[in-house]
Design a protein around this motif. Structure first.
Motif, mmCIF file in Angstrom:
data_model
loop_
_atom_site.group_PDB
_atom_site.id
_atom_site.type_symbol
_atom_site.label_atom_id
_atom_site.label_comp_id
_atom_site.label_asym_id
_atom_site.label_seq_id
_atom_site.Cartn_x
_atom_site.Cartn_y
_atom_site.Cartn_z
ATOM 1 N N LYS A 217 3.068 25.170 -15.004
ATOM 2 C CA LYS A 217 2.081 25.585 -15.994
ATOM 3 C C LYS A 217 1.770 24.365 -16.827
ATOM 4 O O LYS A 217 2.685 23.675 -17.274
ATOM 5 N N ASP A 218 0.491 24.055 -17.009
ATOM 6 C CA ASP A 218 0.177 22.903 -17.849
ATOM 7 C C ASP A 218 -0.500 23.349 -19.137
ATOM 8 O O ASP A 218 -0.903 24.501 -19.277
ATOM 9 N N TYR A 219 -0.564 22.448 -20.072
ATOM 10 C CA TYR A 219 -1.125 22.710 -21.403
ATOM 11 C C TYR A 219 -2.288 21.753 -21.593
ATOM 12 O O TYR A 219 -2.087 20.560 -21.790
ATOM 13 N N VAL A 292 -7.866 19.621 -4.575
ATOM 14 C CA VAL A 292 -7.440 19.171 -3.248
ATOM 15 C C VAL A 292 -6.416 18.034 -3.344
ATOM 16 O O VAL A 292 -6.360 17.157 -2.500
ATOM 17 N N ARG A 293 -5.596 18.105 -4.363
ATOM 18 C CA ARG A 293 -4.666 17.035 -4.726
ATOM 19 C C ARG A 293 -3.583 17.662 -5.580
ATOM 20 O O ARG A 293 -3.658 18.852 -5.902
ATOM 21 N N MET A 294 -2.608 16.863 -5.995
ATOM 22 C CA MET A 294 -1.633 17.372 -6.963
ATOM 23 C C MET A 294 -2.234 17.313 -8.363
ATOM 24 O O MET A 294 -3.208 16.609 -8.604
ATOM 25 N N PRO A 297 -0.465 16.572 -15.553
ATOM 26 C CA PRO A 297 0.943 16.208 -15.390
ATOM 27 C C PRO A 297 1.808 17.165 -14.573
ATOM 28 O O PRO A 297 3.043 17.050 -14.629
ATOM 29 N N GLU A 298 1.239 18.078 -13.779
ATOM 30 C CA GLU A 298 2.091 18.993 -13.017
ATOM 31 C C GLU A 298 2.998 18.237 -12.040
ATOM 32 O O GLU A 298 4.147 18.626 -11.813
ATOM 33 N N THR A 299 2.487 17.164 -11.435
ATOM 34 C CA THR A 299 3.302 16.369 -10.505
ATOM 35 C C THR A 299 4.592 15.898 -11.175
ATOM 36 O O THR A 299 5.642 15.830 -10.529
HETATM 37 N N1 GLY Z 1 -3.632 19.088 -15.069
HETATM 38 C C1 GLY Z 1 -4.789 19.551 -14.436
HETATM 39 C C2 GLY Z 1 -5.273 18.761 -13.318
HETATM 40 O O1 GLY Z 1 -4.613 17.864 -12.818
HETATM 41 O O2 GLY Z 1 -6.381 19.021 -12.858
#
Ligand code: GLY
Ligand code: AMP
Length: 423
Positions: A217-219, A292-294, A297-299
């Motif tokens: 989950k990102d913010y 279509v990528r990571m 900052p979720e990676t």
């Molecule tokens: N954090 C959202 C994105 O990479 O698109």
């Protein structure tokens, strides 16, 4: 194996850090990279869309695999460029071909894909300048808030959500008629507003089989309590505490599997990461977007939880043997907090000296917008560094990141102190 990563953010530093742990890795290159990747790899100052110079580098440096970080080169067809070139065709690219990258490159394409394969998403219609009046009528038929999306890539700014009907009409006109986002808003998707909590799932596919990676989950908003302008992302947590077995089972059956099957049915060649942005409406997951990528900052929280050798994982993608791989995931929670330049996501200054980050040993420091100048590490972008920690839960992980952020200094440094506030 010699590997080239394309990109320069926290995502790419994290991938570099992970690949570096593989005994199979010989030389690692990042183009263009940042001060963090410079410590563990060779940075090459070329743009991610400069395919001819990338080709030259790949041949000169004897590169055996290319990992594409951001969406731009994928949507521009870097994978196809390699396949069509006799000198490059044998070199695996991690990232989909151009036709499949349209899942991120065109919101209308993605919506049609979801409709075709019965994948739950918000109701929508799409409009061009010559159907502006129909667009107004469609807006009138909806309840606020109104969700308007530029069809093409607009550097993360192409989604506008408005409460007022007249403002929504004005925005639609400005996108379609005044080309507010240039060619990207020549088509606009108008969507039903979905109310719920967001989460993201990540899938790695070789075009035949697939592996579901940890959730995150990102913010996105700059301000505490999810207020203010959208950013690239101010922090992230993995796993998502509310993504329990029941929800994940629905996501798998209703979304992930139909997506992979849909790619095959539609003949969309895909070897790479799929990032599915979801919203939980009641107890039901719906797709907001495909990337279509990571994520970044979720990676920075997903990849550190993957225990597998990353070179082997990418080899399995290239050879289409992912089905025979067993994914091993760290049970702990990872959390990251992004340090950003003062003023970001508006105007900000670069070149501020960053200190203290080398004294941290119980968090991972992933560089984003940094560079080295006259022997110092200085800021070079809006998002500067992501501080990732592990813990038994997200609070413990965040506690470690916040403690370590106390050691880092640069003029104007800003960050959100409330990551995870809604969980
Ligand atoms: N954090 C959202 C994105 O990479 O698109
Ligand atoms: P996107 O660029 O498609 O991820 O959209 C950016 C953000 O807008 C998402 O992360 C959501 O917070 C929000 N959003 C997009 N589509 C919708 C929708 N149909 N309903 C509610 N919020 C949305």
């Amino acid at each position: 194996m010699n590997i080239l990563i394309l990109g320069s953010g926290g995502r790419e530093h994290t991938l570099a850090w992970k690949l570096k742990q593989s005994p199979k890795l010989e030389k690692l290159f990042v183009a263009p990279g940042n001060a963090g990747t410079a410590e563990i790899a060779t940075n090459i100052p070329i743009g991610v869309n400069d395919f001819n110079t990338i080709k030259k580098t790949v041949l000169e440096e004897d590169i055996h695999m290319v990992i594409v970080g951001p969406e731009d080169p994928l949507v521009n067809g870097i994978h196809d460029f390699f396949l069509k070139d006799d000198d490059l065709a044998h070199i695996p690219i991690i990232g989909p071909q151009k036709s499949a990258a349209e899942l991120e490159g065109s919101k209308e394409f993605a919506k049609k894909f979801m409709m075709r394969h019965d994948i739950p998403t918000a109701a929508y219609d799409s409009f061009k300048a010559d159907t502006l009046q129909k667009g107004f009528a469609f807006l009138e038929s909806l309840n606020p808030p109104f969700v308007l999306k530029a069809d093409g890539l607009a550097a993360g700014k192409g989604v506008v959500i408005l409460n007022d009907l007249q403002e929504a009409k004005n925005e639609l006109e400005s996108m379609l008629v005044d080309a507010k986002f240039g060619e990207a808003s020549a088509t606009v998707v108008i969507e039903e507003f979905l109310s719920g909590i967001e989460l993201s799932v990540f899938v790695l596919t070789d075009g035949k089989g697939y592996k579901v990676l940890p959730t995150a989950k990102d913010y996105k908003r700059i301000g505490e309590g999810d207020t203010g302008l959208n950013t690239g992302g101010m922090g992230a947590i993995s796993p998502v505490p509310f993504a329990d077995f029941e929800l994940m089972d629905k996501i798998h059956r209703r979304i992930i599997k139909p997506t992979i099957d849909g790619l095959k049915k539609d003949n969309l060649p895909y070897k790479g990461f799929i990032f599915i942005g979801l919203i939980k409406v009641g107890n039901d997951p719906k797709v907001i977007e495909y990337n279509v990528r990571m994520g970044d900052p979720e990676t920075e929280v997903v990849v550190p939880r993957i225990k597998n050798d990353m070179v082997s994982l990418f080899e399995a993608v290239a050879n289409q043997t992912l089905d025979s791989v067993e994914l091993e995931i760290d049970e702990r929670t990872a959390a990251t907090v992004m340090l950003v330049s003062g003023g970001y996501p508006g105007a900000y200054e670069k070149g501020k000296t960053i200190t203290g980050f080398k004294e941290i040993d119980d968090s991972l420091v992933f560089h984003a917008g940094t560079t080295n100048k006259e022997g110092k590490t200085v800021t070079d972008g809006g998002r500067v560094m992501a501080i990732t920690s592990f813990g038994k839960d997200f609070k413990e992980a965040l506690g470690t990141s916040y403690k370590n952020i106390g050691k880092i200094k640069f003029e104007g440094m800003n960050y959100r102190k409330d990551i995870g506030f809604d969980l």
